[in-house]
Design a protein around this motif. Structure first.
Motif, short mmCIF file in Angstrom:
data_model
loop_
_atom_site.label_atom_id
_atom_site.label_comp_id
_atom_site.label_asym_id
_atom_site.label_seq_id
_atom_site.Cartn_x
_atom_site.Cartn_y
_atom_site.Cartn_z
N ASN A 53 -11.97 -0.69 -8.13
CA ASN A 53 -12.00 0.41 -9.08
C ASN A 53 -11.06 0.18 -10.26
O ASN A 53 -11.26 0.75 -11.33
N PHE B 169 -18.49 -0.36 -4.50
CA PHE B 169 -17.75 -1.17 -3.55
C PHE B 169 -18.46 -2.50 -3.29
O PHE B 169 -17.82 -3.54 -3.12
N ALA C 30 -22.72 3.30 1.22
CA ALA C 30 -23.88 2.44 1.48
C ALA C 30 -23.42 1.00 1.28
O ALA C 30 -22.92 0.64 0.21
N GLU D 189 0.85 -1.20 0.00
CA GLU D 189 0.00 0.00 0.00
C GLU D 189 0.89 1.25 0.00
O GLU D 189 1.76 1.40 0.85
#
Ligand SMILES: Cc1cc2nc3c(=O)[nH]c(=O)nc-3n(C[C@H](O)[C@H](O)[C@H](O)COP(=O)(O)OP(=O)(O)OC[C@H]3O[C@@H](n4cnc5c(N)ncnc54)[C@H](O)[C@@H]3O)c2cc1C
Length: 413
Positions: free
Chosen positions: A308, A321, A74, A52
Motif C-alpha cells: 500500500n 494485495f 480474494a 512492526e
C-alpha cells in the motif's frame, strides 16, 4: 530530495545494529517479504530485521476462533502458488474459501458473464482468506526464521546514509540497513519525510465490508455486480458465509452503517437481486475510504517501496494485495540475481532490476482496476448498452474470457 531529521544528534554513541535488509511494517506485505526471503537468509546468511508498530503476534498461541465478523481478501491462484513457494500455503488453505466461478453482471442490464475454473483447467479461480488468518500464518512462519523481529516498535525516523539508511525505533534501538523496504501501508509519514511524493485521486467512494449468511450454499461462486453507485462484490468464504464489499458514494455509507440489520439486508437485496439467494444475516459493518494512490518513486539507492505504500487501488478487482505479493516476489528475485553478480540488496543495479520487473504489471493492474471503476461508474445509456454487450460478448468469446481470467488469477502478466 533526501531529508535530514531529528535523529542525527542522537546517533552519536548509541549501539547501531547493521543489517542487510530492514523491513518497515510487518503487515501482510512486510510479513510476506520476510517469509519469501527465507531461502536467501539460509543460503547467503542475509541478515534481516522486521519492524512492526502494532503488537501483532500477541495472539499467535491462542487457538484460532473462526469468526463471523472477518475481513477477508480474494487471493489469486498465482498468489497461492507464491505462498506455496514460501511453504505457507498448506496452512493458509485451512481457512480458505474456494472461488470456482465468477459471475459478473450489471444492475438493470441483461449482460452477464461467467468465468469457470474447469474451463481454464484449474481447480480454483482464486481463494478467499480471512486477513487475520493470513497474518497469523505468516507471523508463525516469521517466528521460525533467524531474523530480528522488533515488535511492537515504530520506526520514528529514517536517515539516508552513504550505504543505506539509519532507522531510529521507538524501542530506542538504532538500525542501519543496506536496503530498507517501506511496507508501512503508506500512512506512517515516513515516505513524506523522505520526500517521496504520492499521486492521490480520491474516488469519492467508500467500501462497506461485512460478512453475510445466505439461505443457500454459495457453491464457490464469487459475484461482482456493477451499479452506478459502485460495484458490489460477494466472495465465498470457507463454509456458507460470504464476504460483502459494497461500494458507496462517500457519505451514503454513514446512513447504511446506521441501519438496522434487517433494513440493511433489505437494501442490499434490492441492489443485488436474488442471484445469490436470500441474505439472512449480516455481521459487523466496516467502512473504508477509497482512493487511487501511487508513489511517484518506488526505488532509491538503499530503498524500495512495497504494498500500500507503493500503490493503493480500488478493491473492485481484488488486486491490491495480489499485485503487492508479485512485487514481493520480484524484489526477492532481483536480490537473488544481484547476489549472483555480487551486488548488494540495496545497490542501484539490484533496485533498477526490481523496478524493471515491476513496471508493466503495476501499470496494467492499476489501469485495469481504475478503468473498471470509471467504465461502470458512468450512467449513460449508450455506454450501458455497450457494457452489457461487452459482458454478453465476453461470455461468448472463450479465448478472450480465458485470457482475462488468467490475468486476474495472476497466472499471466
Ligand atoms: C475494502 C478493501 C478490500 C480489499 N480486498 C482485497 C482483495 O480481495 N484482494 C486483494 O488482493 N487486495 C485487497 N485489498 C487491498 C489489501 O487490503 C492491501 O493491498 C493490503 O492490506 C496492503 O497491505 P500492506 O502490508 O501494504 O499495508 P498494511 O496492511 O497497512 O500494513 C502496514 C503495516 O505497517 C505497520 N507500520 C506502519 N507504520 C509503521 C512504522 N513507522 N514503523 C513500524 N511499522 C509500521 C502497521 O502497523 C501495519 O501493520 C482490499 C482493500 C480494501 C480497502
Amino acid at each position: 530530495m533526501y531529508v535530514t531529521n531529528e535523529m542525527e544528534p542522537e546517533c552519536g554513541d548509541a549501539a547501531v545494529r547493521r543489517v542487510d535488509i530492514a523491513i518497515i511494517g510487518g503487515g501482510l506485505v512486510g510479513a510476506s517479504l520476510g517469509c519469501a526471503l527465507a531461502p536467501l537468509i539460509r543460503r547467503s546468511g542475509l541478515s534481516v530485521a522486521v519492524i512492526e508498530a502494532a503488537p501483532l503476534r500477541e495472539r499467535l498461541e491462542v487457538p484460532w476462533q473462526p469468526s463471523f465478523d472477518v475481513r477477508a481478501s480474494a487471493i489469486a491462484e498465482g498468489s497461492a502458488r507464491h505462498f506455496a513457494e514460501m511453504g505457507v500455503w498448506p496452512a493458509l488453505r485451512e481457512q480458505a474459501g474456494t472461488i470456482r466461478c465468477i459471475h459478473v453482471s450489471e444492475q438493470r442490464r441483461l449482460g452477464v458473464t461467467r468465468l469457470r475454473a474447469e474451463e481454464l483447467g484449474v481447480d480454483a479461480l482464486g481463494h478467499v482468506i480471512p486477513n487475520a488468518w493470513m497474518g497469523r500464518v505468516l507471523h508463525r512462519r516469521l517466528a521460525e526464521l533467524p531474523l530480528a523481529w522488533h515488535c511492537p516498535a515504530r520506526v520514528e525516523a529514517i536517515l539516508p546514509q552513504a550505504d543505506g539508511h539509519r532507522l531510529a525505533l521507538s524501542d530506542d534501538s538504532l538500525l542501519e540497513a543496506g536496503l530498507t523496504v517501506l511496507a508501512d501501508g503508506g500512512r506512517s509519514g515516513l515516505k513524506e519525510r523522505l520526500g517521496i511524493e504520492s499521486h492521490e485521486r480520491p474516488y469519492a467512494q467508500m467500501a462497506l465490508v461485512a460478512t453475510l449468511a445466505l439461505g443457500r450454499p454459495h457453491n464457490g461462486v464469487a459475484y461482482e455486480r456493477f451499479t452506478t453507485a459502485g460495484p458490489i462484490a460477494l466472495l465465498p468464504l470457507k463454509g456458507q458465509a460470504m464476504e460483502l464489499v459494497w461500494t458507496h458514494q462517500a457519505g451514503e455509507e454513514r446512513r447504511r452503517l446506521a441501519l438496522s440489520d434487517g433494513a440493511f439486508l433489505a437494501e442490499l437485496q434490492a441492489a443485488f437481486g436474488d442471484r445469490a439467494g436470500h441474505f439472512r444475516r449480516v455481521g459487523t459493518r466496516h467502512a473504508y475510504p477509497l482512493s487511487l494512490v501511487t508513489a511517484r518513486e518506488r526505488v532509491r539507492p538503499g530503498l524500495a517501496v512495497l504494498g500500500n505504500a507503493a500503490h493503493s487501488l480500488h478493491p473492485v478487482a481484488g488486486q491490491g494485495f495480489n499485485l503487492a505479493l508479485r512485487g514481493v516476489m520480484d524484489l526477492v528475485a532481483a536480490i537473488e540475481a544481484g547476489s549472483d553478480r555480487r551486488d548488494a540488496p540495496g545497490s542501484t543495479a539490484t533496485l533498477h532490476d526490481f523496478e524493471r520487473r515491476r513496471e508493466a504489471d503495476r501499470h496494467n493492474v492499476t489501469r485495469f482496476s481504475d478503468g473498471l471503476v470509471r467504465l461502470f461508474g458512468i450512467d449513460h445509456p449508450l455506454l450501458s448498452h455497450a457494457r452489457a454487450a461487452g459482458l454478453v460478448g465476453l461470455n461468448l468469446v472463450g479465448p478472450l474470457r480465458r485470457s482475462l481470467a488468467r490475468r486476474a488469477m495472476g497466472l499471466e502478466r
